[in-house]
Design a protein around this motif. Structure first.
Motif, PDB file in Angstrom:
ATOM      1  N   THR A 175      77.663  68.158  12.502  1.00 60.11           N
ATOM      2  CA  THR A 175      78.659  69.091  11.969  1.00 60.11           C
ATOM      3  C   THR A 175      79.409  68.412  10.836  1.00 60.11           C
ATOM      4  O   THR A 175      79.783  67.243  10.953  1.00 60.11           O
ATOM      5  CB  THR A 175      79.651  69.503  13.070  1.00 60.11           C
ATOM      6  OG1 THR A 175      78.941  70.177  14.111  1.00 60.11           O
ATOM      7  CG2 THR A 175      80.738  70.415  12.526  1.00 60.11           C
ATOM      8  N   LEU A 176      79.627  69.137   9.741  1.00 61.66           N
ATOM      9  CA  LEU A 176      80.431  68.626   8.644  1.00 61.66           C
ATOM     10  C   LEU A 176      81.862  69.129   8.790  1.00 61.66           C
ATOM     11  O   LEU A 176      82.095  70.315   8.951  1.00 61.66           O
ATOM     12  CB  LEU A 176      79.880  69.090   7.288  1.00 61.66           C
ATOM     13  CG  LEU A 176      78.541  68.521   6.828  1.00 61.66           C
ATOM     14  CD1 LEU A 176      78.224  69.026   5.430  1.00 61.66           C
ATOM     15  CD2 LEU A 176      78.555  67.011   6.840  1.00 61.66           C
ATOM     16  N   VAL A 177      82.793  68.200   8.753  1.00 63.85           N
ATOM     17  CA  VAL A 177      84.213  68.537   8.734  1.00 63.85           C
ATOM     18  C   VAL A 177      84.731  68.196   7.345  1.00 63.85           C
ATOM     19  O   VAL A 177      84.799  67.021   6.971  1.00 63.85           O
ATOM     20  CB  VAL A 177      85.000  67.761   9.816  1.00 63.85           C
ATOM     21  CG1 VAL A 177      86.477  68.127   9.760  1.00 63.85           C
ATOM     22  CG2 VAL A 177      84.437  68.049  11.201  1.00 63.85           C
ATOM     23  N   LYS A 178      85.089  69.219   6.565  1.00 60.94           N
ATOM     24  CA  LYS A 178      85.536  69.023   5.187  1.00 60.94           C
ATOM     25  C   LYS A 178      87.025  69.346   5.106  1.00 60.94           C
ATOM     26  O   LYS A 178      87.471  70.373   5.602  1.00 60.94           O
ATOM     27  CB  LYS A 178      84.763  69.940   4.230  1.00 60.94           C
ATOM     28  CG  LYS A 178      83.254  69.845   4.361  1.00 60.94           C
ATOM     29  CD  LYS A 178      82.581  70.883   3.461  1.00 60.94           C
ATOM     30  CE  LYS A 178      81.079  70.927   3.687  1.00 60.94           C
ATOM     31  NZ  LYS A 178      80.415  71.961   2.845  1.00 60.94           N
ATOM     32  N   VAL A 179      87.776  68.449   4.479  1.00 61.77           N
ATOM     33  CA  VAL A 179      89.223  68.615   4.376  1.00 61.77           C
ATOM     34  C   VAL A 179      89.652  68.476   2.921  1.00 61.77           C
ATOM     35  O   VAL A 179      89.333  67.470   2.272  1.00 61.77           O
ATOM     36  CB  VAL A 179      89.979  67.577   5.236  1.00 61.77           C
ATOM     37  CG1 VAL A 179      91.476  67.866   5.214  1.00 61.77           C
ATOM     38  CG2 VAL A 179      89.457  67.569   6.672  1.00 61.77           C
ATOM     39  N   ILE A 202      90.506  71.489  16.088  1.00 61.98           N
ATOM     40  CA  ILE A 202      90.333  70.585  14.951  1.00 61.98           C
ATOM     41  C   ILE A 202      90.990  71.166  13.705  1.00 61.98           C
ATOM     42  O   ILE A 202      91.711  70.466  12.974  1.00 61.98           O
ATOM     43  CB  ILE A 202      88.842  70.317  14.700  1.00 61.98           C
ATOM     44  CG1 ILE A 202      88.224  69.533  15.863  1.00 61.98           C
ATOM     45  CG2 ILE A 202      88.638  69.540  13.394  1.00 61.98           C
ATOM     46  CD1 ILE A 202      86.720  69.391  15.783  1.00 61.98           C
ATOM     47  N   GLN A 203      90.756  72.450  13.457  1.00 62.60           N
ATOM     48  CA  GLN A 203      91.329  73.085  12.278  1.00 62.60           C
ATOM     49  C   GLN A 203      92.852  73.064  12.319  1.00 62.60           C
ATOM     50  O   GLN A 203      93.513  72.752  11.323  1.00 62.60           O
ATOM     51  CB  GLN A 203      90.818  74.517  12.161  1.00 62.60           C
ATOM     52  CG  GLN A 203      89.345  74.611  11.816  1.00 62.60           C
ATOM     53  CD  GLN A 203      88.820  76.023  11.871  1.00 62.60           C
ATOM     54  OE1 GLN A 203      89.272  76.833  12.680  1.00 62.60           O
ATOM     55  NE2 GLN A 203      87.856  76.343  11.005  1.00 62.60           N
ATOM     56  N   GLN A 204      93.412  73.378  13.465  1.00 61.85           N
ATOM     57  CA  GLN A 204      94.861  73.382  13.591  1.00 61.85           C
ATOM     58  C   GLN A 204      95.441  71.976  13.468  1.00 61.85           C
ATOM     59  O   GLN A 204      96.455  71.761  12.804  1.00 61.85           O
ATOM     60  CB  GLN A 204      95.275  74.003  14.935  1.00 61.85           C
ATOM     61  CG  GLN A 204      94.987  75.486  15.053  1.00 61.85           C
ATOM     62  CD  GLN A 204      95.759  76.298  14.034  1.00 61.85           C
ATOM     63  OE1 GLN A 204      96.969  76.141  13.892  1.00 61.85           O
ATOM     64  NE2 GLN A 204      95.071  77.161  13.310  1.00 61.85           N
ATOM     65  N   LYS A 248      99.034  73.269  22.145  1.00 55.17           N
ATOM     66  CA  LYS A 248      97.721  73.580  22.687  1.00 55.17           C
ATOM     67  C   LYS A 248      96.911  72.301  22.862  1.00 55.17           C
ATOM     68  O   LYS A 248      96.911  71.429  22.017  1.00 55.17           O
ATOM     69  CB  LYS A 248      96.978  74.546  21.761  1.00 55.17           C
ATOM     70  CG  LYS A 248      95.656  75.026  22.335  1.00 55.17           C
ATOM     71  CD  LYS A 248      95.012  76.026  21.407  1.00 55.17           C
ATOM     72  CE  LYS A 248      93.674  76.509  21.990  1.00 55.17           C
ATOM     73  NZ  LYS A 248      93.022  77.492  21.104  1.00 55.17           N
ATOM     74  N   THR A 249      96.199  72.209  23.987  1.00 56.50           N
ATOM     75  CA  THR A 249      95.367  71.044  24.256  1.00 56.50           C
ATOM     76  C   THR A 249      93.900  71.394  24.009  1.00 56.50           C
ATOM     77  O   THR A 249      93.540  72.549  23.803  1.00 56.50           O
ATOM     78  CB  THR A 249      95.546  70.571  25.704  1.00 56.50           C
ATOM     79  OG1 THR A 249      95.137  71.623  26.594  1.00 56.50           O
ATOM     80  CG2 THR A 249      96.997  70.209  25.973  1.00 56.50           C
ATOM     81  N   ALA A 250      93.057  70.372  24.037  1.00 59.10           N
ATOM     82  CA  ALA A 250      91.613  70.566  23.876  1.00 59.10           C
ATOM     83  C   ALA A 250      90.896  69.742  24.921  1.00 59.10           C
ATOM     84  O   ALA A 250      91.437  68.772  25.451  1.00 59.10           O
ATOM     85  CB  ALA A 250      91.172  70.159  22.479  1.00 59.10           C
ATOM     86  N   ARG A 251      89.650  70.127  25.204  1.00 60.87           N
ATOM     87  CA  ARG A 251      88.847  69.407  26.186  1.00 60.87           C
ATOM     88  C   ARG A 251      87.555  68.945  25.526  1.00 60.87           C
ATOM     89  O   ARG A 251      86.868  69.727  24.873  1.00 60.87           O
ATOM     90  CB  ARG A 251      88.547  70.301  27.401  1.00 60.87           C
ATOM     91  CG  ARG A 251      87.930  69.556  28.577  1.00 60.87           C
ATOM     92  CD  ARG A 251      87.907  70.449  29.802  1.00 60.87           C
ATOM     93  NE  ARG A 251      89.235  70.739  30.268  1.00 60.87           N
ATOM     94  CZ  ARG A 251      89.943  69.956  31.080  1.00 60.87           C
ATOM     95  NH1 ARG A 251      89.428  68.807  31.496  1.00 60.87           N
ATOM     96  NH2 ARG A 251      91.143  70.313  31.484  1.00 60.87           N
ATOM     97  N   THR A 252      87.245  67.663  25.675  1.00 60.95           N
ATOM     98  CA  THR A 252      86.056  67.097  25.044  1.00 60.95           C
ATOM     99  C   THR A 252      84.806  67.489  25.819  1.00 60.95           C
ATOM    100  O   THR A 252      84.878  68.072  26.909  1.00 60.95           O
ATOM    101  CB  THR A 252      86.149  65.569  24.977  1.00 60.95           C
ATOM    102  OG1 THR A 252      86.017  65.032  26.308  1.00 60.95           O
ATOM    103  CG2 THR A 252      87.486  65.131  24.388  1.00 60.95           C
ATOM    104  N   CYS A 307      87.279  73.027   6.630  1.00 56.33           N
ATOM    105  CA  CYS A 307      86.044  73.799   6.808  1.00 56.33           C
ATOM    106  C   CYS A 307      85.158  73.084   7.817  1.00 56.33           C
ATOM    107  O   CYS A 307      84.859  71.895   7.655  1.00 56.33           O
ATOM    108  CB  CYS A 307      85.322  73.962   5.476  1.00 56.33           C
ATOM    109  SG  CYS A 307      83.693  74.748   5.609  1.00 56.33           S
ATOM    110  N   ILE A 308      84.736  73.785   8.860  1.00 60.43           N
ATOM    111  CA  ILE A 308      83.803  73.253   9.846  1.00 60.43           C
ATOM    112  C   ILE A 308      82.440  73.869   9.553  1.00 60.43           C
ATOM    113  O   ILE A 308      82.237  75.070   9.726  1.00 60.43           O
ATOM    114  CB  ILE A 308      84.242  73.583  11.286  1.00 60.43           C
ATOM    115  CG1 ILE A 308      85.703  73.184  11.514  1.00 60.43           C
ATOM    116  CG2 ILE A 308      83.322  72.888  12.283  1.00 60.43           C
ATOM    117  CD1 ILE A 308      85.982  71.719  11.401  1.00 60.43           C
TER     118      ILE A 308
END
Length: 477
Positions: free
Chosen positions: A35-39, A97-99, A113-117, A25-26
């Motif tokens: 931002t809270l990242v909950k796992v 992030i979720q993936q 898939k890549t990501a960009r900061t 959950c973001i």
């Protein structure tokens, strides 16, 4: 108290992942400034390090974290921002992030898939193999060592695509990624690999003293290749840099405003845990470095609470050895304390920071480091890679004795290089302050703050009474 050992069964872990898939959950609504990242996920050894690695690879700053993984399930919460102090709002980054955190291992291997900061750096999924040959080097630090290594690689027709190196307590470790000239691709010919390794060994061993050891190893691209910075930790530890670390017990000698690294280890026999309390200067990737050391030393983190206030960070871990036992002897506690201090302090960057951003070309790093060496400058830390056709990254430089160097002298060297390197003045001042207090790499824009003289940080009681309220245990940052 002896607990049942943690037994890893990969097939069982995959089955549990399919039956109880992880949930991520973001949350951008709870707090205004993070931002809270909950796992929530089935537990397995090393999963905490994997999650922290995903977040730090995206250049996200973890200001607080609350971890609980007793039994077969984990519930983790991370308070994060980007490098500019903003929430994570980019939809593509949130999806990444979720993936990255929730897909099963089998699906992860099929994703590319890549990501960009926020700083424009491209991040690849951790399972993807680098297409370059990796050169791993450990040895004794000395002025000009990296320059000689880069020169040999260029003479052998190798194109350097990335280089990361740390120095700590006269030990040096570096990982250099190389390709077969401008043709690209890894070096595949076994004879050529052996020749490159022999030439590098001659350079690294050239000035070894009595009892000093070194090693050069070339590895081919692999989907299971260890994360670069984790591998650097392993190389430095194998080189014994932790043996010269001095562990400072937080409760005995820590004074008001102290930002040195303090580690205390106690026993919680009624619960069967060893409790680690760490106080140090806060910095990016601090959580990654600490969890990396614990994981590589085969310790399992069952509960943890991490928080930062001003420039100081407090970390508390409830651990057992992977075999299920606590740290029962002084030698075990001392060795772990030294390893944690080394993991935190070996990323310390001493000297003036130079930023590199220029068109990439073969021999670029060799030329730059040669000019450094000819002008009596030594590299304490390097982190350089390629972004498209450009070479980007940073150096930290000192004089040949490892002491601070005059910025005006560095400016003259920069002019000789030709404009591809810039001196970061603000970061340099912070780095000088950090090096005098055994601190770490500075963050641009961070404000200095005095540390309040309060009781030692501890959220141990919350670990037992409020496991169901993970995201509400912290106030505003």
């Amino acid at each position: 108290m002896y607990q049942l050992p943690y037994v890893r069964d990969p097939q069982l872990e995959l089955l549990i992942e399919r039956i109880y898939p992880p949930r991520v959950c973001i949350d951008n609504d709870t707090f205004q400034d993070c931002t809270l990242v909950k796992v929530d996920s089935a537990n397995k050894h090393g999963i905490l390090l994997e999650m922290v690695q995903v977040l730090t690879d995206l250049d996200l700053v973890i200001s607080k974290s609350y971890i609980s993984s007793d039994g077969g399930w984990l519930m983790d919460v991370f308070h994060v921002t980007d490098q500019l102090g903003n929430k994570v709002t980019d939809e593509s980054l949130i999806h990444y992030i979720q993936q990255a955190l929730c897909v099963s291992r089998s699906r992860r291997e099929g994703s590319s898939k890549t990501a960009r900061t926020c700083m424009g750096r491209e991040v690849l999924p951790r399972h993807m193999a680098s297409e370059q040959t990796a050169v791993e080097i450990i040895g004794t630090d000395r002025p000009g060592l990296l320059s000689e290594i880069f020169a040999v690689l260029v003479d052998l027709g190798c194109n350097i695509t990335a280089a990361v190196a740390w120095t700590h307590h006269k030990a040096a470790a570096s990982i250099v990624y190389i390709e077969e000239g401008w043709k690209g691709g890894p070096i595949k010919d076994p004879k050529r690999l052996a020749h490159v390794q022999d030439q590098l060994e001659n350079v690294v061993d050239a000035h070894n003293g009595l009892g000093e050891t070194s090693s050069v190893r070339l590895t081919a691209p692999s989907a299971g290749r260890t994360h670069t910075e984790r591998r650097l930790h392993q190389l430095m530890y194998a080189n014994g840099d932790y043996k010269q670390c001095c562990c400072r017990d937080d409760g005995k000698i820590c004074k008001k405003g102290c930002t040195r690294t303090h580690v205390g280890i106690e026993s919680c026999k009624e619960k069967g845990y060893s409790v680690i309390n760490i106080k140090s200067r806060d910095r990016p990737k601090l959580l990654f470095d600490t969890v990396c050391a614990l994981t590589d030393l085969q310790y399992v983190v069952f509960h943890a609470a991490v928080s930062s206030k001003g420039i100081v960070a407090d970390q508390e871990y409830f651990i057992r050895h992977k075999g299920g036992c606590m740290l029962d002897t002084d030698s075990e506690r001392n060795k772990l304390s030294w390893a944690l201090v080394a993991a935190i302090e070996r990323r310390v960057s001493h000297g003036l920071r130079l930023q590199l951003c220029t068109l990439n070309r073969m021999g670029l790093l060799s030329d730059i480091t040669r000019i450094f060496r000819e002008n009596g400058l030594s590299i304490s830390t390097i982190d350089v890679g390629t972004n498209g056709e450009r070479a980007v990254g940073s150096f930290f430089v000192t004089d040949a004795s490892g002491h601070s160097v005059d910025p005006q002298r560095v400016e003259l060297v920069i002019k000789e290089i030709g404009g591809s390197v810039a001196l970061i003045q603000e970061a340099s001042k912070l780095a000088a302050q950090a090096s005098s207090s055994s601190a770490s790499r500075p963050i641009q824009g961070i404000k200095d703050a005095r540390v309040e003289d309060k009781p030692r940080f501890s959220l141990g009681s919350l670990l037992w009474s409020q496991l169901g309220r993970l995201s509400s245990n912290f106030g505003s940052i």
